[in-house]
Write an enzyme that holds these catalytic residues in place. Structure first.
Site, PDB file in Angstrom:
ATOM      1  N   ASP A 265      -5.542   1.352  10.200  1.00 12.50           N
ATOM      2  CA  ASP A 265      -5.254   0.678   8.946  1.00 12.50           C
ATOM      3  C   ASP A 265      -6.197  -0.507   8.741  1.00 12.50           C
ATOM      4  O   ASP A 265      -5.825  -1.663   8.890  1.00 12.50           O
ATOM      5  CB  ASP A 265      -3.791   0.217   8.942  1.00 12.50           C
TER       6      ASP A 265
ATOM      7  N   LYS B 286       0.779  10.518   6.371  1.00 14.32           N
ATOM      8  CA  LYS B 286       1.207   9.123   6.297  1.00 14.32           C
ATOM      9  C   LYS B 286       2.616   8.980   6.850  1.00 14.32           C
ATOM     10  O   LYS B 286       3.503   9.764   6.510  1.00 14.32           O
ATOM     11  CB  LYS B 286       1.209   8.673   4.828  1.00 14.32           C
TER      12      LYS B 286
ATOM     13  N   CYS C 267      23.807 -26.155  15.202  1.00 19.35           N
ATOM     14  CA  CYS C 267      25.123 -26.755  15.044  1.00 19.35           C
ATOM     15  C   CYS C 267      25.473 -27.264  16.440  1.00 19.35           C
ATOM     16  O   CYS C 267      25.596 -26.481  17.369  1.00 19.35           O
ATOM     17  CB  CYS C 267      26.150 -25.712  14.579  1.00 19.35           C
TER      18      CYS C 267
ATOM     19  N   ASP D 136       0.838  -1.206   0.000  1.00 15.67           N
ATOM     20  CA  ASP D 136       0.000   0.000   0.000  1.00 15.67           C
ATOM     21  C   ASP D 136       0.869   1.252   0.000  1.00 15.67           C
ATOM     22  O   ASP D 136       0.560   2.248  -0.646  1.00 15.67           O
ATOM     23  CB  ASP D 136      -0.906   0.025   1.245  1.00 15.67           C
TER      24      ASP D 136
ATOM     25  N   LYS E 117      -4.636   7.079  12.268  1.00 12.42           N
ATOM     26  CA  LYS E 117      -5.214   6.622  11.002  1.00 12.42           C
ATOM     27  C   LYS E 117      -5.206   5.094  11.023  1.00 12.42           C
ATOM     28  O   LYS E 117      -4.180   4.455  10.804  1.00 12.42           O
ATOM     29  CB  LYS E 117      -4.428   7.152   9.806  1.00 12.42           C
TER      30      LYS E 117
ATOM     31  N   GLU F 167      -6.068  12.274  15.107  1.00 15.03           N
ATOM     32  CA  GLU F 167      -6.546  10.921  15.410  1.00 15.03           C
ATOM     33  C   GLU F 167      -5.635   9.899  14.745  1.00 15.03           C
ATOM     34  O   GLU F 167      -5.049  10.182  13.710  1.00 15.03           O
ATOM     35  CB  GLU F 167      -7.969  10.722  14.839  1.00 15.03           C
TER      36      GLU F 167
ATOM     37  N   ARG G 184     -17.528   0.900   2.072  1.00 15.18           N
ATOM     38  CA  ARG G 184     -17.460   2.184   1.388  1.00 15.18           C
ATOM     39  C   ARG G 184     -17.907   2.038  -0.072  1.00 15.18           C
ATOM     40  O   ARG G 184     -18.552   2.923  -0.624  1.00 15.18           O
ATOM     41  CB  ARG G 184     -16.028   2.693   1.449  1.00 15.18           C
TER      42      ARG G 184
ATOM     43  N   SER H  75     -12.960  10.077   0.820  1.00 16.41           N
ATOM     44  CA  SER H  75     -11.665   9.524   1.209  1.00 16.41           C
ATOM     45  C   SER H  75     -10.847  10.633   1.867  1.00 16.41           C
ATOM     46  O   SER H  75     -11.421  11.632   2.311  1.00 16.41           O
ATOM     47  CB  SER H  75     -10.986   8.982  -0.033  1.00 16.41           C
ATOM     48  N   LEU H  76      -9.551  10.519   1.910  1.00 18.83           N
ATOM     49  CA  LEU H  76      -8.709  11.559   2.514  1.00 18.83           C
ATOM     50  C   LEU H  76      -7.536  11.856   1.599  1.00 18.83           C
ATOM     51  O   LEU H  76      -6.963  10.934   1.025  1.00 18.83           O
ATOM     52  CB  LEU H  76      -8.133  11.065   3.845  1.00 18.83           C
TER      53      LEU H  76
ATOM     54  N   TYR I  17     -15.306   6.931  14.067  1.00 17.37           N
ATOM     55  CA  TYR I  17     -14.674   8.244  14.151  1.00 17.37           C
ATOM     56  C   TYR I  17     -15.466   9.385  13.524  1.00 17.37           C
ATOM     57  O   TYR I  17     -15.004  10.522  13.511  1.00 17.37           O
ATOM     58  CB  TYR I  17     -13.268   8.226  13.544  1.00 17.37           C
TER      59      TYR I  17
ATOM     60  N   TYR J  50       2.179   1.965  -3.417  1.00 21.62           N
ATOM     61  CA  TYR J  50       1.085   2.490  -4.236  1.00 21.62           C
ATOM     62  C   TYR J  50       0.886   3.968  -3.929  1.00 21.62           C
ATOM     63  O   TYR J  50       0.802   4.800  -4.840  1.00 21.62           O
ATOM     64  CB  TYR J  50      -0.206   1.709  -3.960  1.00 21.62           C
TER      65      TYR J  50
ATOM     66  N   CYS K 125      32.717 -25.163  17.745  1.00 27.05           N
ATOM     67  CA  CYS K 125      32.579 -24.532  16.420  1.00 27.05           C
ATOM     68  C   CYS K 125      33.137 -23.105  16.503  1.00 27.05           C
ATOM     69  O   CYS K 125      32.753 -22.346  17.390  1.00 27.05           O
ATOM     70  CB  CYS K 125      31.099 -24.501  16.032  1.00 27.05           C
TER      71      CYS K 125
ATOM     72  N   CYS L 200      27.153 -27.410   9.096  1.00 26.68           N
ATOM     73  CA  CYS L 200      27.494 -26.058   9.556  1.00 26.68           C
ATOM     74  C   CYS L 200      28.510 -25.446   8.595  1.00 26.68           C
ATOM     75  O   CYS L 200      29.543 -26.065   8.319  1.00 26.68           O
ATOM     76  CB  CYS L 200      28.085 -26.116  10.965  1.00 26.68           C
TER      77      CYS L 200
ATOM     78  N   CYS M 250      32.044 -25.144  10.602  1.00 32.99           N
ATOM     79  CA  CYS M 250      32.853 -26.266  11.118  1.00 32.99           C
ATOM     80  C   CYS M 250      32.489 -27.590  10.460  1.00 32.99           C
ATOM     81  O   CYS M 250      33.038 -28.631  10.819  1.00 32.99           O
ATOM     82  CB  CYS M 250      32.721 -26.362  12.639  1.00 32.99           C
TER      83      CYS M 250
ATOM     84  N   GLU N  88     -13.876   2.179  11.220  1.00 31.90           N
ATOM     85  CA  GLU N  88     -12.876   1.361  10.550  1.00 31.90           C
ATOM     86  C   GLU N  88     -12.902  -0.042  11.159  1.00 31.90           C
ATOM     87  O   GLU N  88     -12.882  -0.182  12.374  1.00 31.90           O
ATOM     88  CB  GLU N  88     -11.513   2.029  10.783  1.00 31.90           C
TER      89      GLU N  88
HETATM   90  S1  IVH Z   1     -11.966  10.385   8.301  1.00 36.13           S
HETATM   91  C1  IVH Z   1     -14.126  12.776   5.239  1.00 36.13           C
HETATM   92  N1  IVH Z   1     -10.618   9.351  10.291  1.00 36.13           N
HETATM   93  O1  IVH Z   1      -8.507   6.240   6.015  1.00 36.13           O
HETATM   94  C2  IVH Z   1     -13.779  11.790   6.269  1.00 36.13           C
HETATM   95  N2  IVH Z   1     -10.596   8.205   8.217  1.00 36.13           N
HETATM   96  O2  IVH Z   1      -7.124   6.980   3.540  1.00 36.13           O
HETATM   97  C3  IVH Z   1     -12.724  10.873   5.808  1.00 36.13           C
HETATM   98  N3  IVH Z   1      -9.311   6.122   8.241  1.00 36.13           N
HETATM   99  O3  IVH Z   1     -11.282   5.981   3.897  1.00 36.13           O
HETATM  100  C4  IVH Z   1     -12.368   9.796   6.738  1.00 36.13           C
HETATM  101  N4  IVH Z   1      -8.706   6.224  10.354  1.00 36.13           N
HETATM  102  O4  IVH Z   1     -11.146   4.375   5.918  1.00 36.13           O
HETATM  103  C5  IVH Z   1     -10.980   9.226   9.001  1.00 36.13           C
HETATM  104  N5  IVH Z   1      -9.491   8.538  12.156  1.00 36.13           N
HETATM  105  C6  IVH Z   1      -9.870   8.417  10.873  1.00 36.13           C
HETATM  106  C7  IVH Z   1      -9.453   7.321  10.095  1.00 36.13           C
HETATM  107  C8  IVH Z   1      -9.837   7.258   8.751  1.00 36.13           C
HETATM  108  C9  IVH Z   1      -8.634   5.540   9.245  1.00 36.13           C
HETATM  109  C10 IVH Z   1      -9.402   5.582   6.873  1.00 36.13           C
HETATM  110  C11 IVH Z   1     -10.771   5.676   6.229  1.00 36.13           C
HETATM  111  C12 IVH Z   1     -10.511   6.457   4.960  1.00 36.13           C
HETATM  112  C13 IVH Z   1      -9.047   6.212   4.730  1.00 36.13           C
HETATM  113  C14 IVH Z   1      -8.448   7.274   3.839  1.00 36.13           C
END
Ligand code: IVH
Length: 672
Positions: A118, A318, A430, A33, A116, A114, A137, A82-83, A230, A36, A435, A412, A415, A178
């Site tokens: 995973d 990140k 061993c 990830d 993030k 907060e 989602r 998304s973010l 969240y 990517y 040795c 080994c 030895c 999440e």
């Molecule tokens: S807020 C507009 N808060 O990260 C609100 N997302 O890379 C957007 N994620 O799709 C999301 N922890 O699945 C938010 N504390 C957190 C999060 C969080 C993990 C995930 C979420 C989002 C992805 C984006």
């Protein structure tokens, strides 16, 4: 256009689209990830600087989708955004600057921070407090209806509020969270796979995703998923002014909300927090891949709106990638001081967590077989904090058929003795205690800080002394003379004097330190302390039986066996004789008796004490005639409790054992 930038953009589009296909259609990604994200970020930046490079087939132009054919579709109450990603402090500052430009002059922004998480997004709908629907989602507008599966996740309330004192549930509440595996639960899932001789899962997030999208919810129920909530996607009329209040509301309602979220008045405060987060990350119960920074004022968030699928008011910061893919080009065999064979992966250089990694741990041959790692494989390598980089597993989808299995060595490499696998163990050894590699590793350990701590004598000096024939075992160190040392490269008079002085000092190390330095399999400083305490001399320990050692609390039979075997080897008996002849201390110091006010009392220690270390507290108790034990029973007189106590405190309470503090103990021995 064929300038370098448009060529690069086309290349990135093609690569990214290929990886999206591998991930979403084939379910067999060939990059991590993190990798990517890096490619995506590069394309994003190129397109921002040169908007004319944006094409309709650019991956930046579509919201990703994880819809499958397996579930009915549901429309989300509001788009599930998304973010955007930030990878540096600079990115964060640019993000704030861009936002301030869009807002009325003089706007002050405050933020929440907060973890993030995973995992994967889940959108859960409650009607009049009852869980009605849960969806993935999907493409942001439509999601897969996975209600039956989500109902099996125990941390998700089926009814809110879960707390009797919680706020009254509104007619409609749609929350976003999440779904993930706690680290310990993912390990347990893999342990079960191993027990059933099934392949191990490599990636917790993908496994969580696969588990949530099972057609048969009994399979989901059999694996312990967790969830943290969240955000509120829609609500029946309630509005919150800030993200911070929203989190508090969710917590009050009884939803699981990730611990460690914080409120900060400015972006600089947030930036100051980032280094702490990178280290805290490894202590958390769940995987995070960064932190999420959100403008606290929800009206401002609304006002800022979004670009494509990314809101302007929130961003992910990140962490540097911890996992990367690279080629496994070879396996080298290391022999440790106990003879244990450890395979090390030779890798094509890969930049990971700020350093170039060229080799990584492969754990053991059992693990190699279970993960089916082959020579020539593309593998995922992880470097997390201070931990030595290790191979997580192979990327099966990247194989071309030329990969070859990896076998443990038959002999080994140092030895040439035949390698053995003791019954019931996963490791190979061993067995030759003379040795040369084992001798070198033992000596290197013996002189190190954690062992006899001989200042001025590191692994390199040890190697040189062995090569010159000046030492053959640990005891030879104590009879080293000045003359031959002075002839060595880089050894002046001063250096030799200092070295001989630290060797002389090391002769007087306490008995437990000597025992811990011998490199007996399984005997670290704690066990060595217990052994020294009980037997009080090497002589007594040498003649102890397995039963006598096994009787001691905290020492099992395997360990007792290993101690007895070590002392039974003629080579080690000679070593002890040489220590004795050289004047190395082989006795425990007399216990200083300070009083007997604690005679007949048994204490159990738990948690961190305000001023005394565990060892100091135990010594204090023993010097006043008391005993220290490892586990609470009805016979325990007192449990001495400090901060963050373990389960021992609960057990004490259940058994009605008196719990005391450090201050109470000091008072008992008349120190306060
Ligand atoms: S807020 C507009 N808060 O990260 C609100 N997302 O890379 C957007 N994620 O799709 C999301 N922890 O699945 C938010 N504390 C957190 C999060 C969080 C993990 C995930 C979420 C989002 C992805 C984006």
């Amino acid at each position: 256009m064929s300038d370098p930038q448009s060529i690069r953009a086309a290349q990135l589009r093609e690569e990214l689209n290929y990886h999206i296909y591998r991930y979403n259609v084939l379910g067999s990604p060939v990059i991590t990830d993190g990798e990517y994200d890096q490619l995506y970020h590069e394309l994003r930046q190129l397109e921002e600087m040169h908007p004319e490079l944006i094409t309709p087939d650019s991956p930046t132009q579509r919201a990703g989708s994880d819809l499958t054919e397996d579930f009915p579709k549901v429309r989300h109450a509001a788009p599930i955004l998304s973010l955007p990603n930030a990878f540096s402090v600079e990115d964060l500052q640019d993000w704030e600057t861009r936002n301030l430009k869009l807002l009325p002059a003089g706007t002050q922004l405050d933020y929440t921070l907060e973890p993030k998480l995973d995992g994967l997004t889940i959108v859960i709908t409650y009607e009049n407090g009852v869980l009605k629907q849960a969806a993935t989602r999907g493409n942001g507008d439509l999601g897969d209806d996975v209600t039956a599966n989500v109902r099996t996740i125990r941390s998700i309330p089926l009814k809110i509020p879960t707390r009797p004192d919680g706020p009254l549930a509104p007619p409609l509440l749609v929350v976003r969270g999440e779904v993930l595996f706690l680290k310990k639960d993912f390990e347990a899932v893999n342990k079960r796979q191993a027990e059933q001789e099934l392949p191990l899962y490599i990636n917790a997030r993908n496994t969580a995703s696969g588990t949530l999208k099972q057609k048969d919810s009994r399979i989901t129920a059999s694996r312990p998923l967790s969830c943290f909530v969240y955000a509120v996607v829609a609500s029946g009329g309630i509005k919150w002014d800030t993200q911070w209040e929203t989190l508090e509301y969710l917590r009050d309602m009884g939803f699981p909300v990730a611990p460690d979220a914080g409120y900060f008045p400015t972006l600089s405060h947030i930036i100051q927090q980032l280094p702490t987060w990178e280290s805290r990350r490894h202590r958390l119960d769940f995987e995070i891949d960064g932190v999420v920074i959100k403008i606290n004022d929800l009206r401002v968030q609304d006002e800022l709106g979004f670009v494509g699928k990314d809101p302007r008011g929130s961003t992910a910061y990140k962490f540097p990638a911890e996992e990367m893919t690279t080629k496994l080009t070879g396996v080298t065999v290391n022999i440790g001081r106990t003879g244990k064979v450890t395979p090390t992966a030779q890798l094509e250089p890969v930049f990971l967590g700020g350093v170039t990694v060229v080799n990584a741990s492969l754990h053991n041959y059992d693990q190699i077989e279970k993960l089916d790692i082959r020579l020539g494989d593309t593998v995922i390598v992880k470097r997390s904090g201070e931990v030595i980089p290790y191979v997580i597993g192979p990327v099966i989808g990247a194989r071309d058929g030329s990969e070859t299995p990896i076998q443990p060595p038959s002999h080994c490499p140092f030895c040439n003795t035949a390698i053995v696998q003791p019954e019931g163990l996963v490791d190979y050894y061993c067995p030759n205690i003379t040795c040369p590699e084992r001798v070198y590793r033992s000596l290197e350990f013996f002189v190190s800080k954690g062992a006899m701590d001989i200042e001025g004598m590191g692994g390199q000096t040890v190697k040189m002394l062995i090569d010159k024939g000046l030492i053959h075992d640990e005891a030879d160190i104590f009879t080293l003379q000045a003359e031959p040392l002075l002839e060595l490269d880089g050894f002046g008079e001063k250096k030799v004097d200092n070295l001989l002085a630290s060797i002389a000092a090391a002769k007087q190390r306490p008995l437990d330190q000597l025992i811990a330095s011998l490199g007996i399999d399984g005997v670290g400083s704690v066990v060595a302390g217990t052994l020294a305490d009980r037997f009080r001399s090497v002589e007594a320990l040498q003649t102890a039986s397995v039963e006598a050692i096994d009787e001691i609390e905290g020492i099992g039979e395997v360990l007792a066996q290993s101690v007895v075997e070590w002392f039974a080897a003629p080579h080690h008996q000679q070593l002890i004789e040489k220590f004795r002849a050289a004047g190395v201390n082989l006795q425990a110091a007399e216990k200083v008796k300070a009083g007997d006010s604690l005679a007949g009392k048994t204490f159990v220690l738990t948690g961190t004490l305000p001023t005394l270390s565990r060892e100091q507290a135990a010594a204090l108790i023993e010097s006043h005639g008391g005993k220290v034990s490892g586990s609470v029973s009805k016979k325990t007189s007192y449990v001495l409790m400090g901060d963050s106590p373990g389960s021992k405190a609960e057990k004490a309470q259940a058994l009605g054992v008196t719990i005391i503090s450090e201050a109470d103990l000091l008072a008992m021995v008349g120190k306060q």
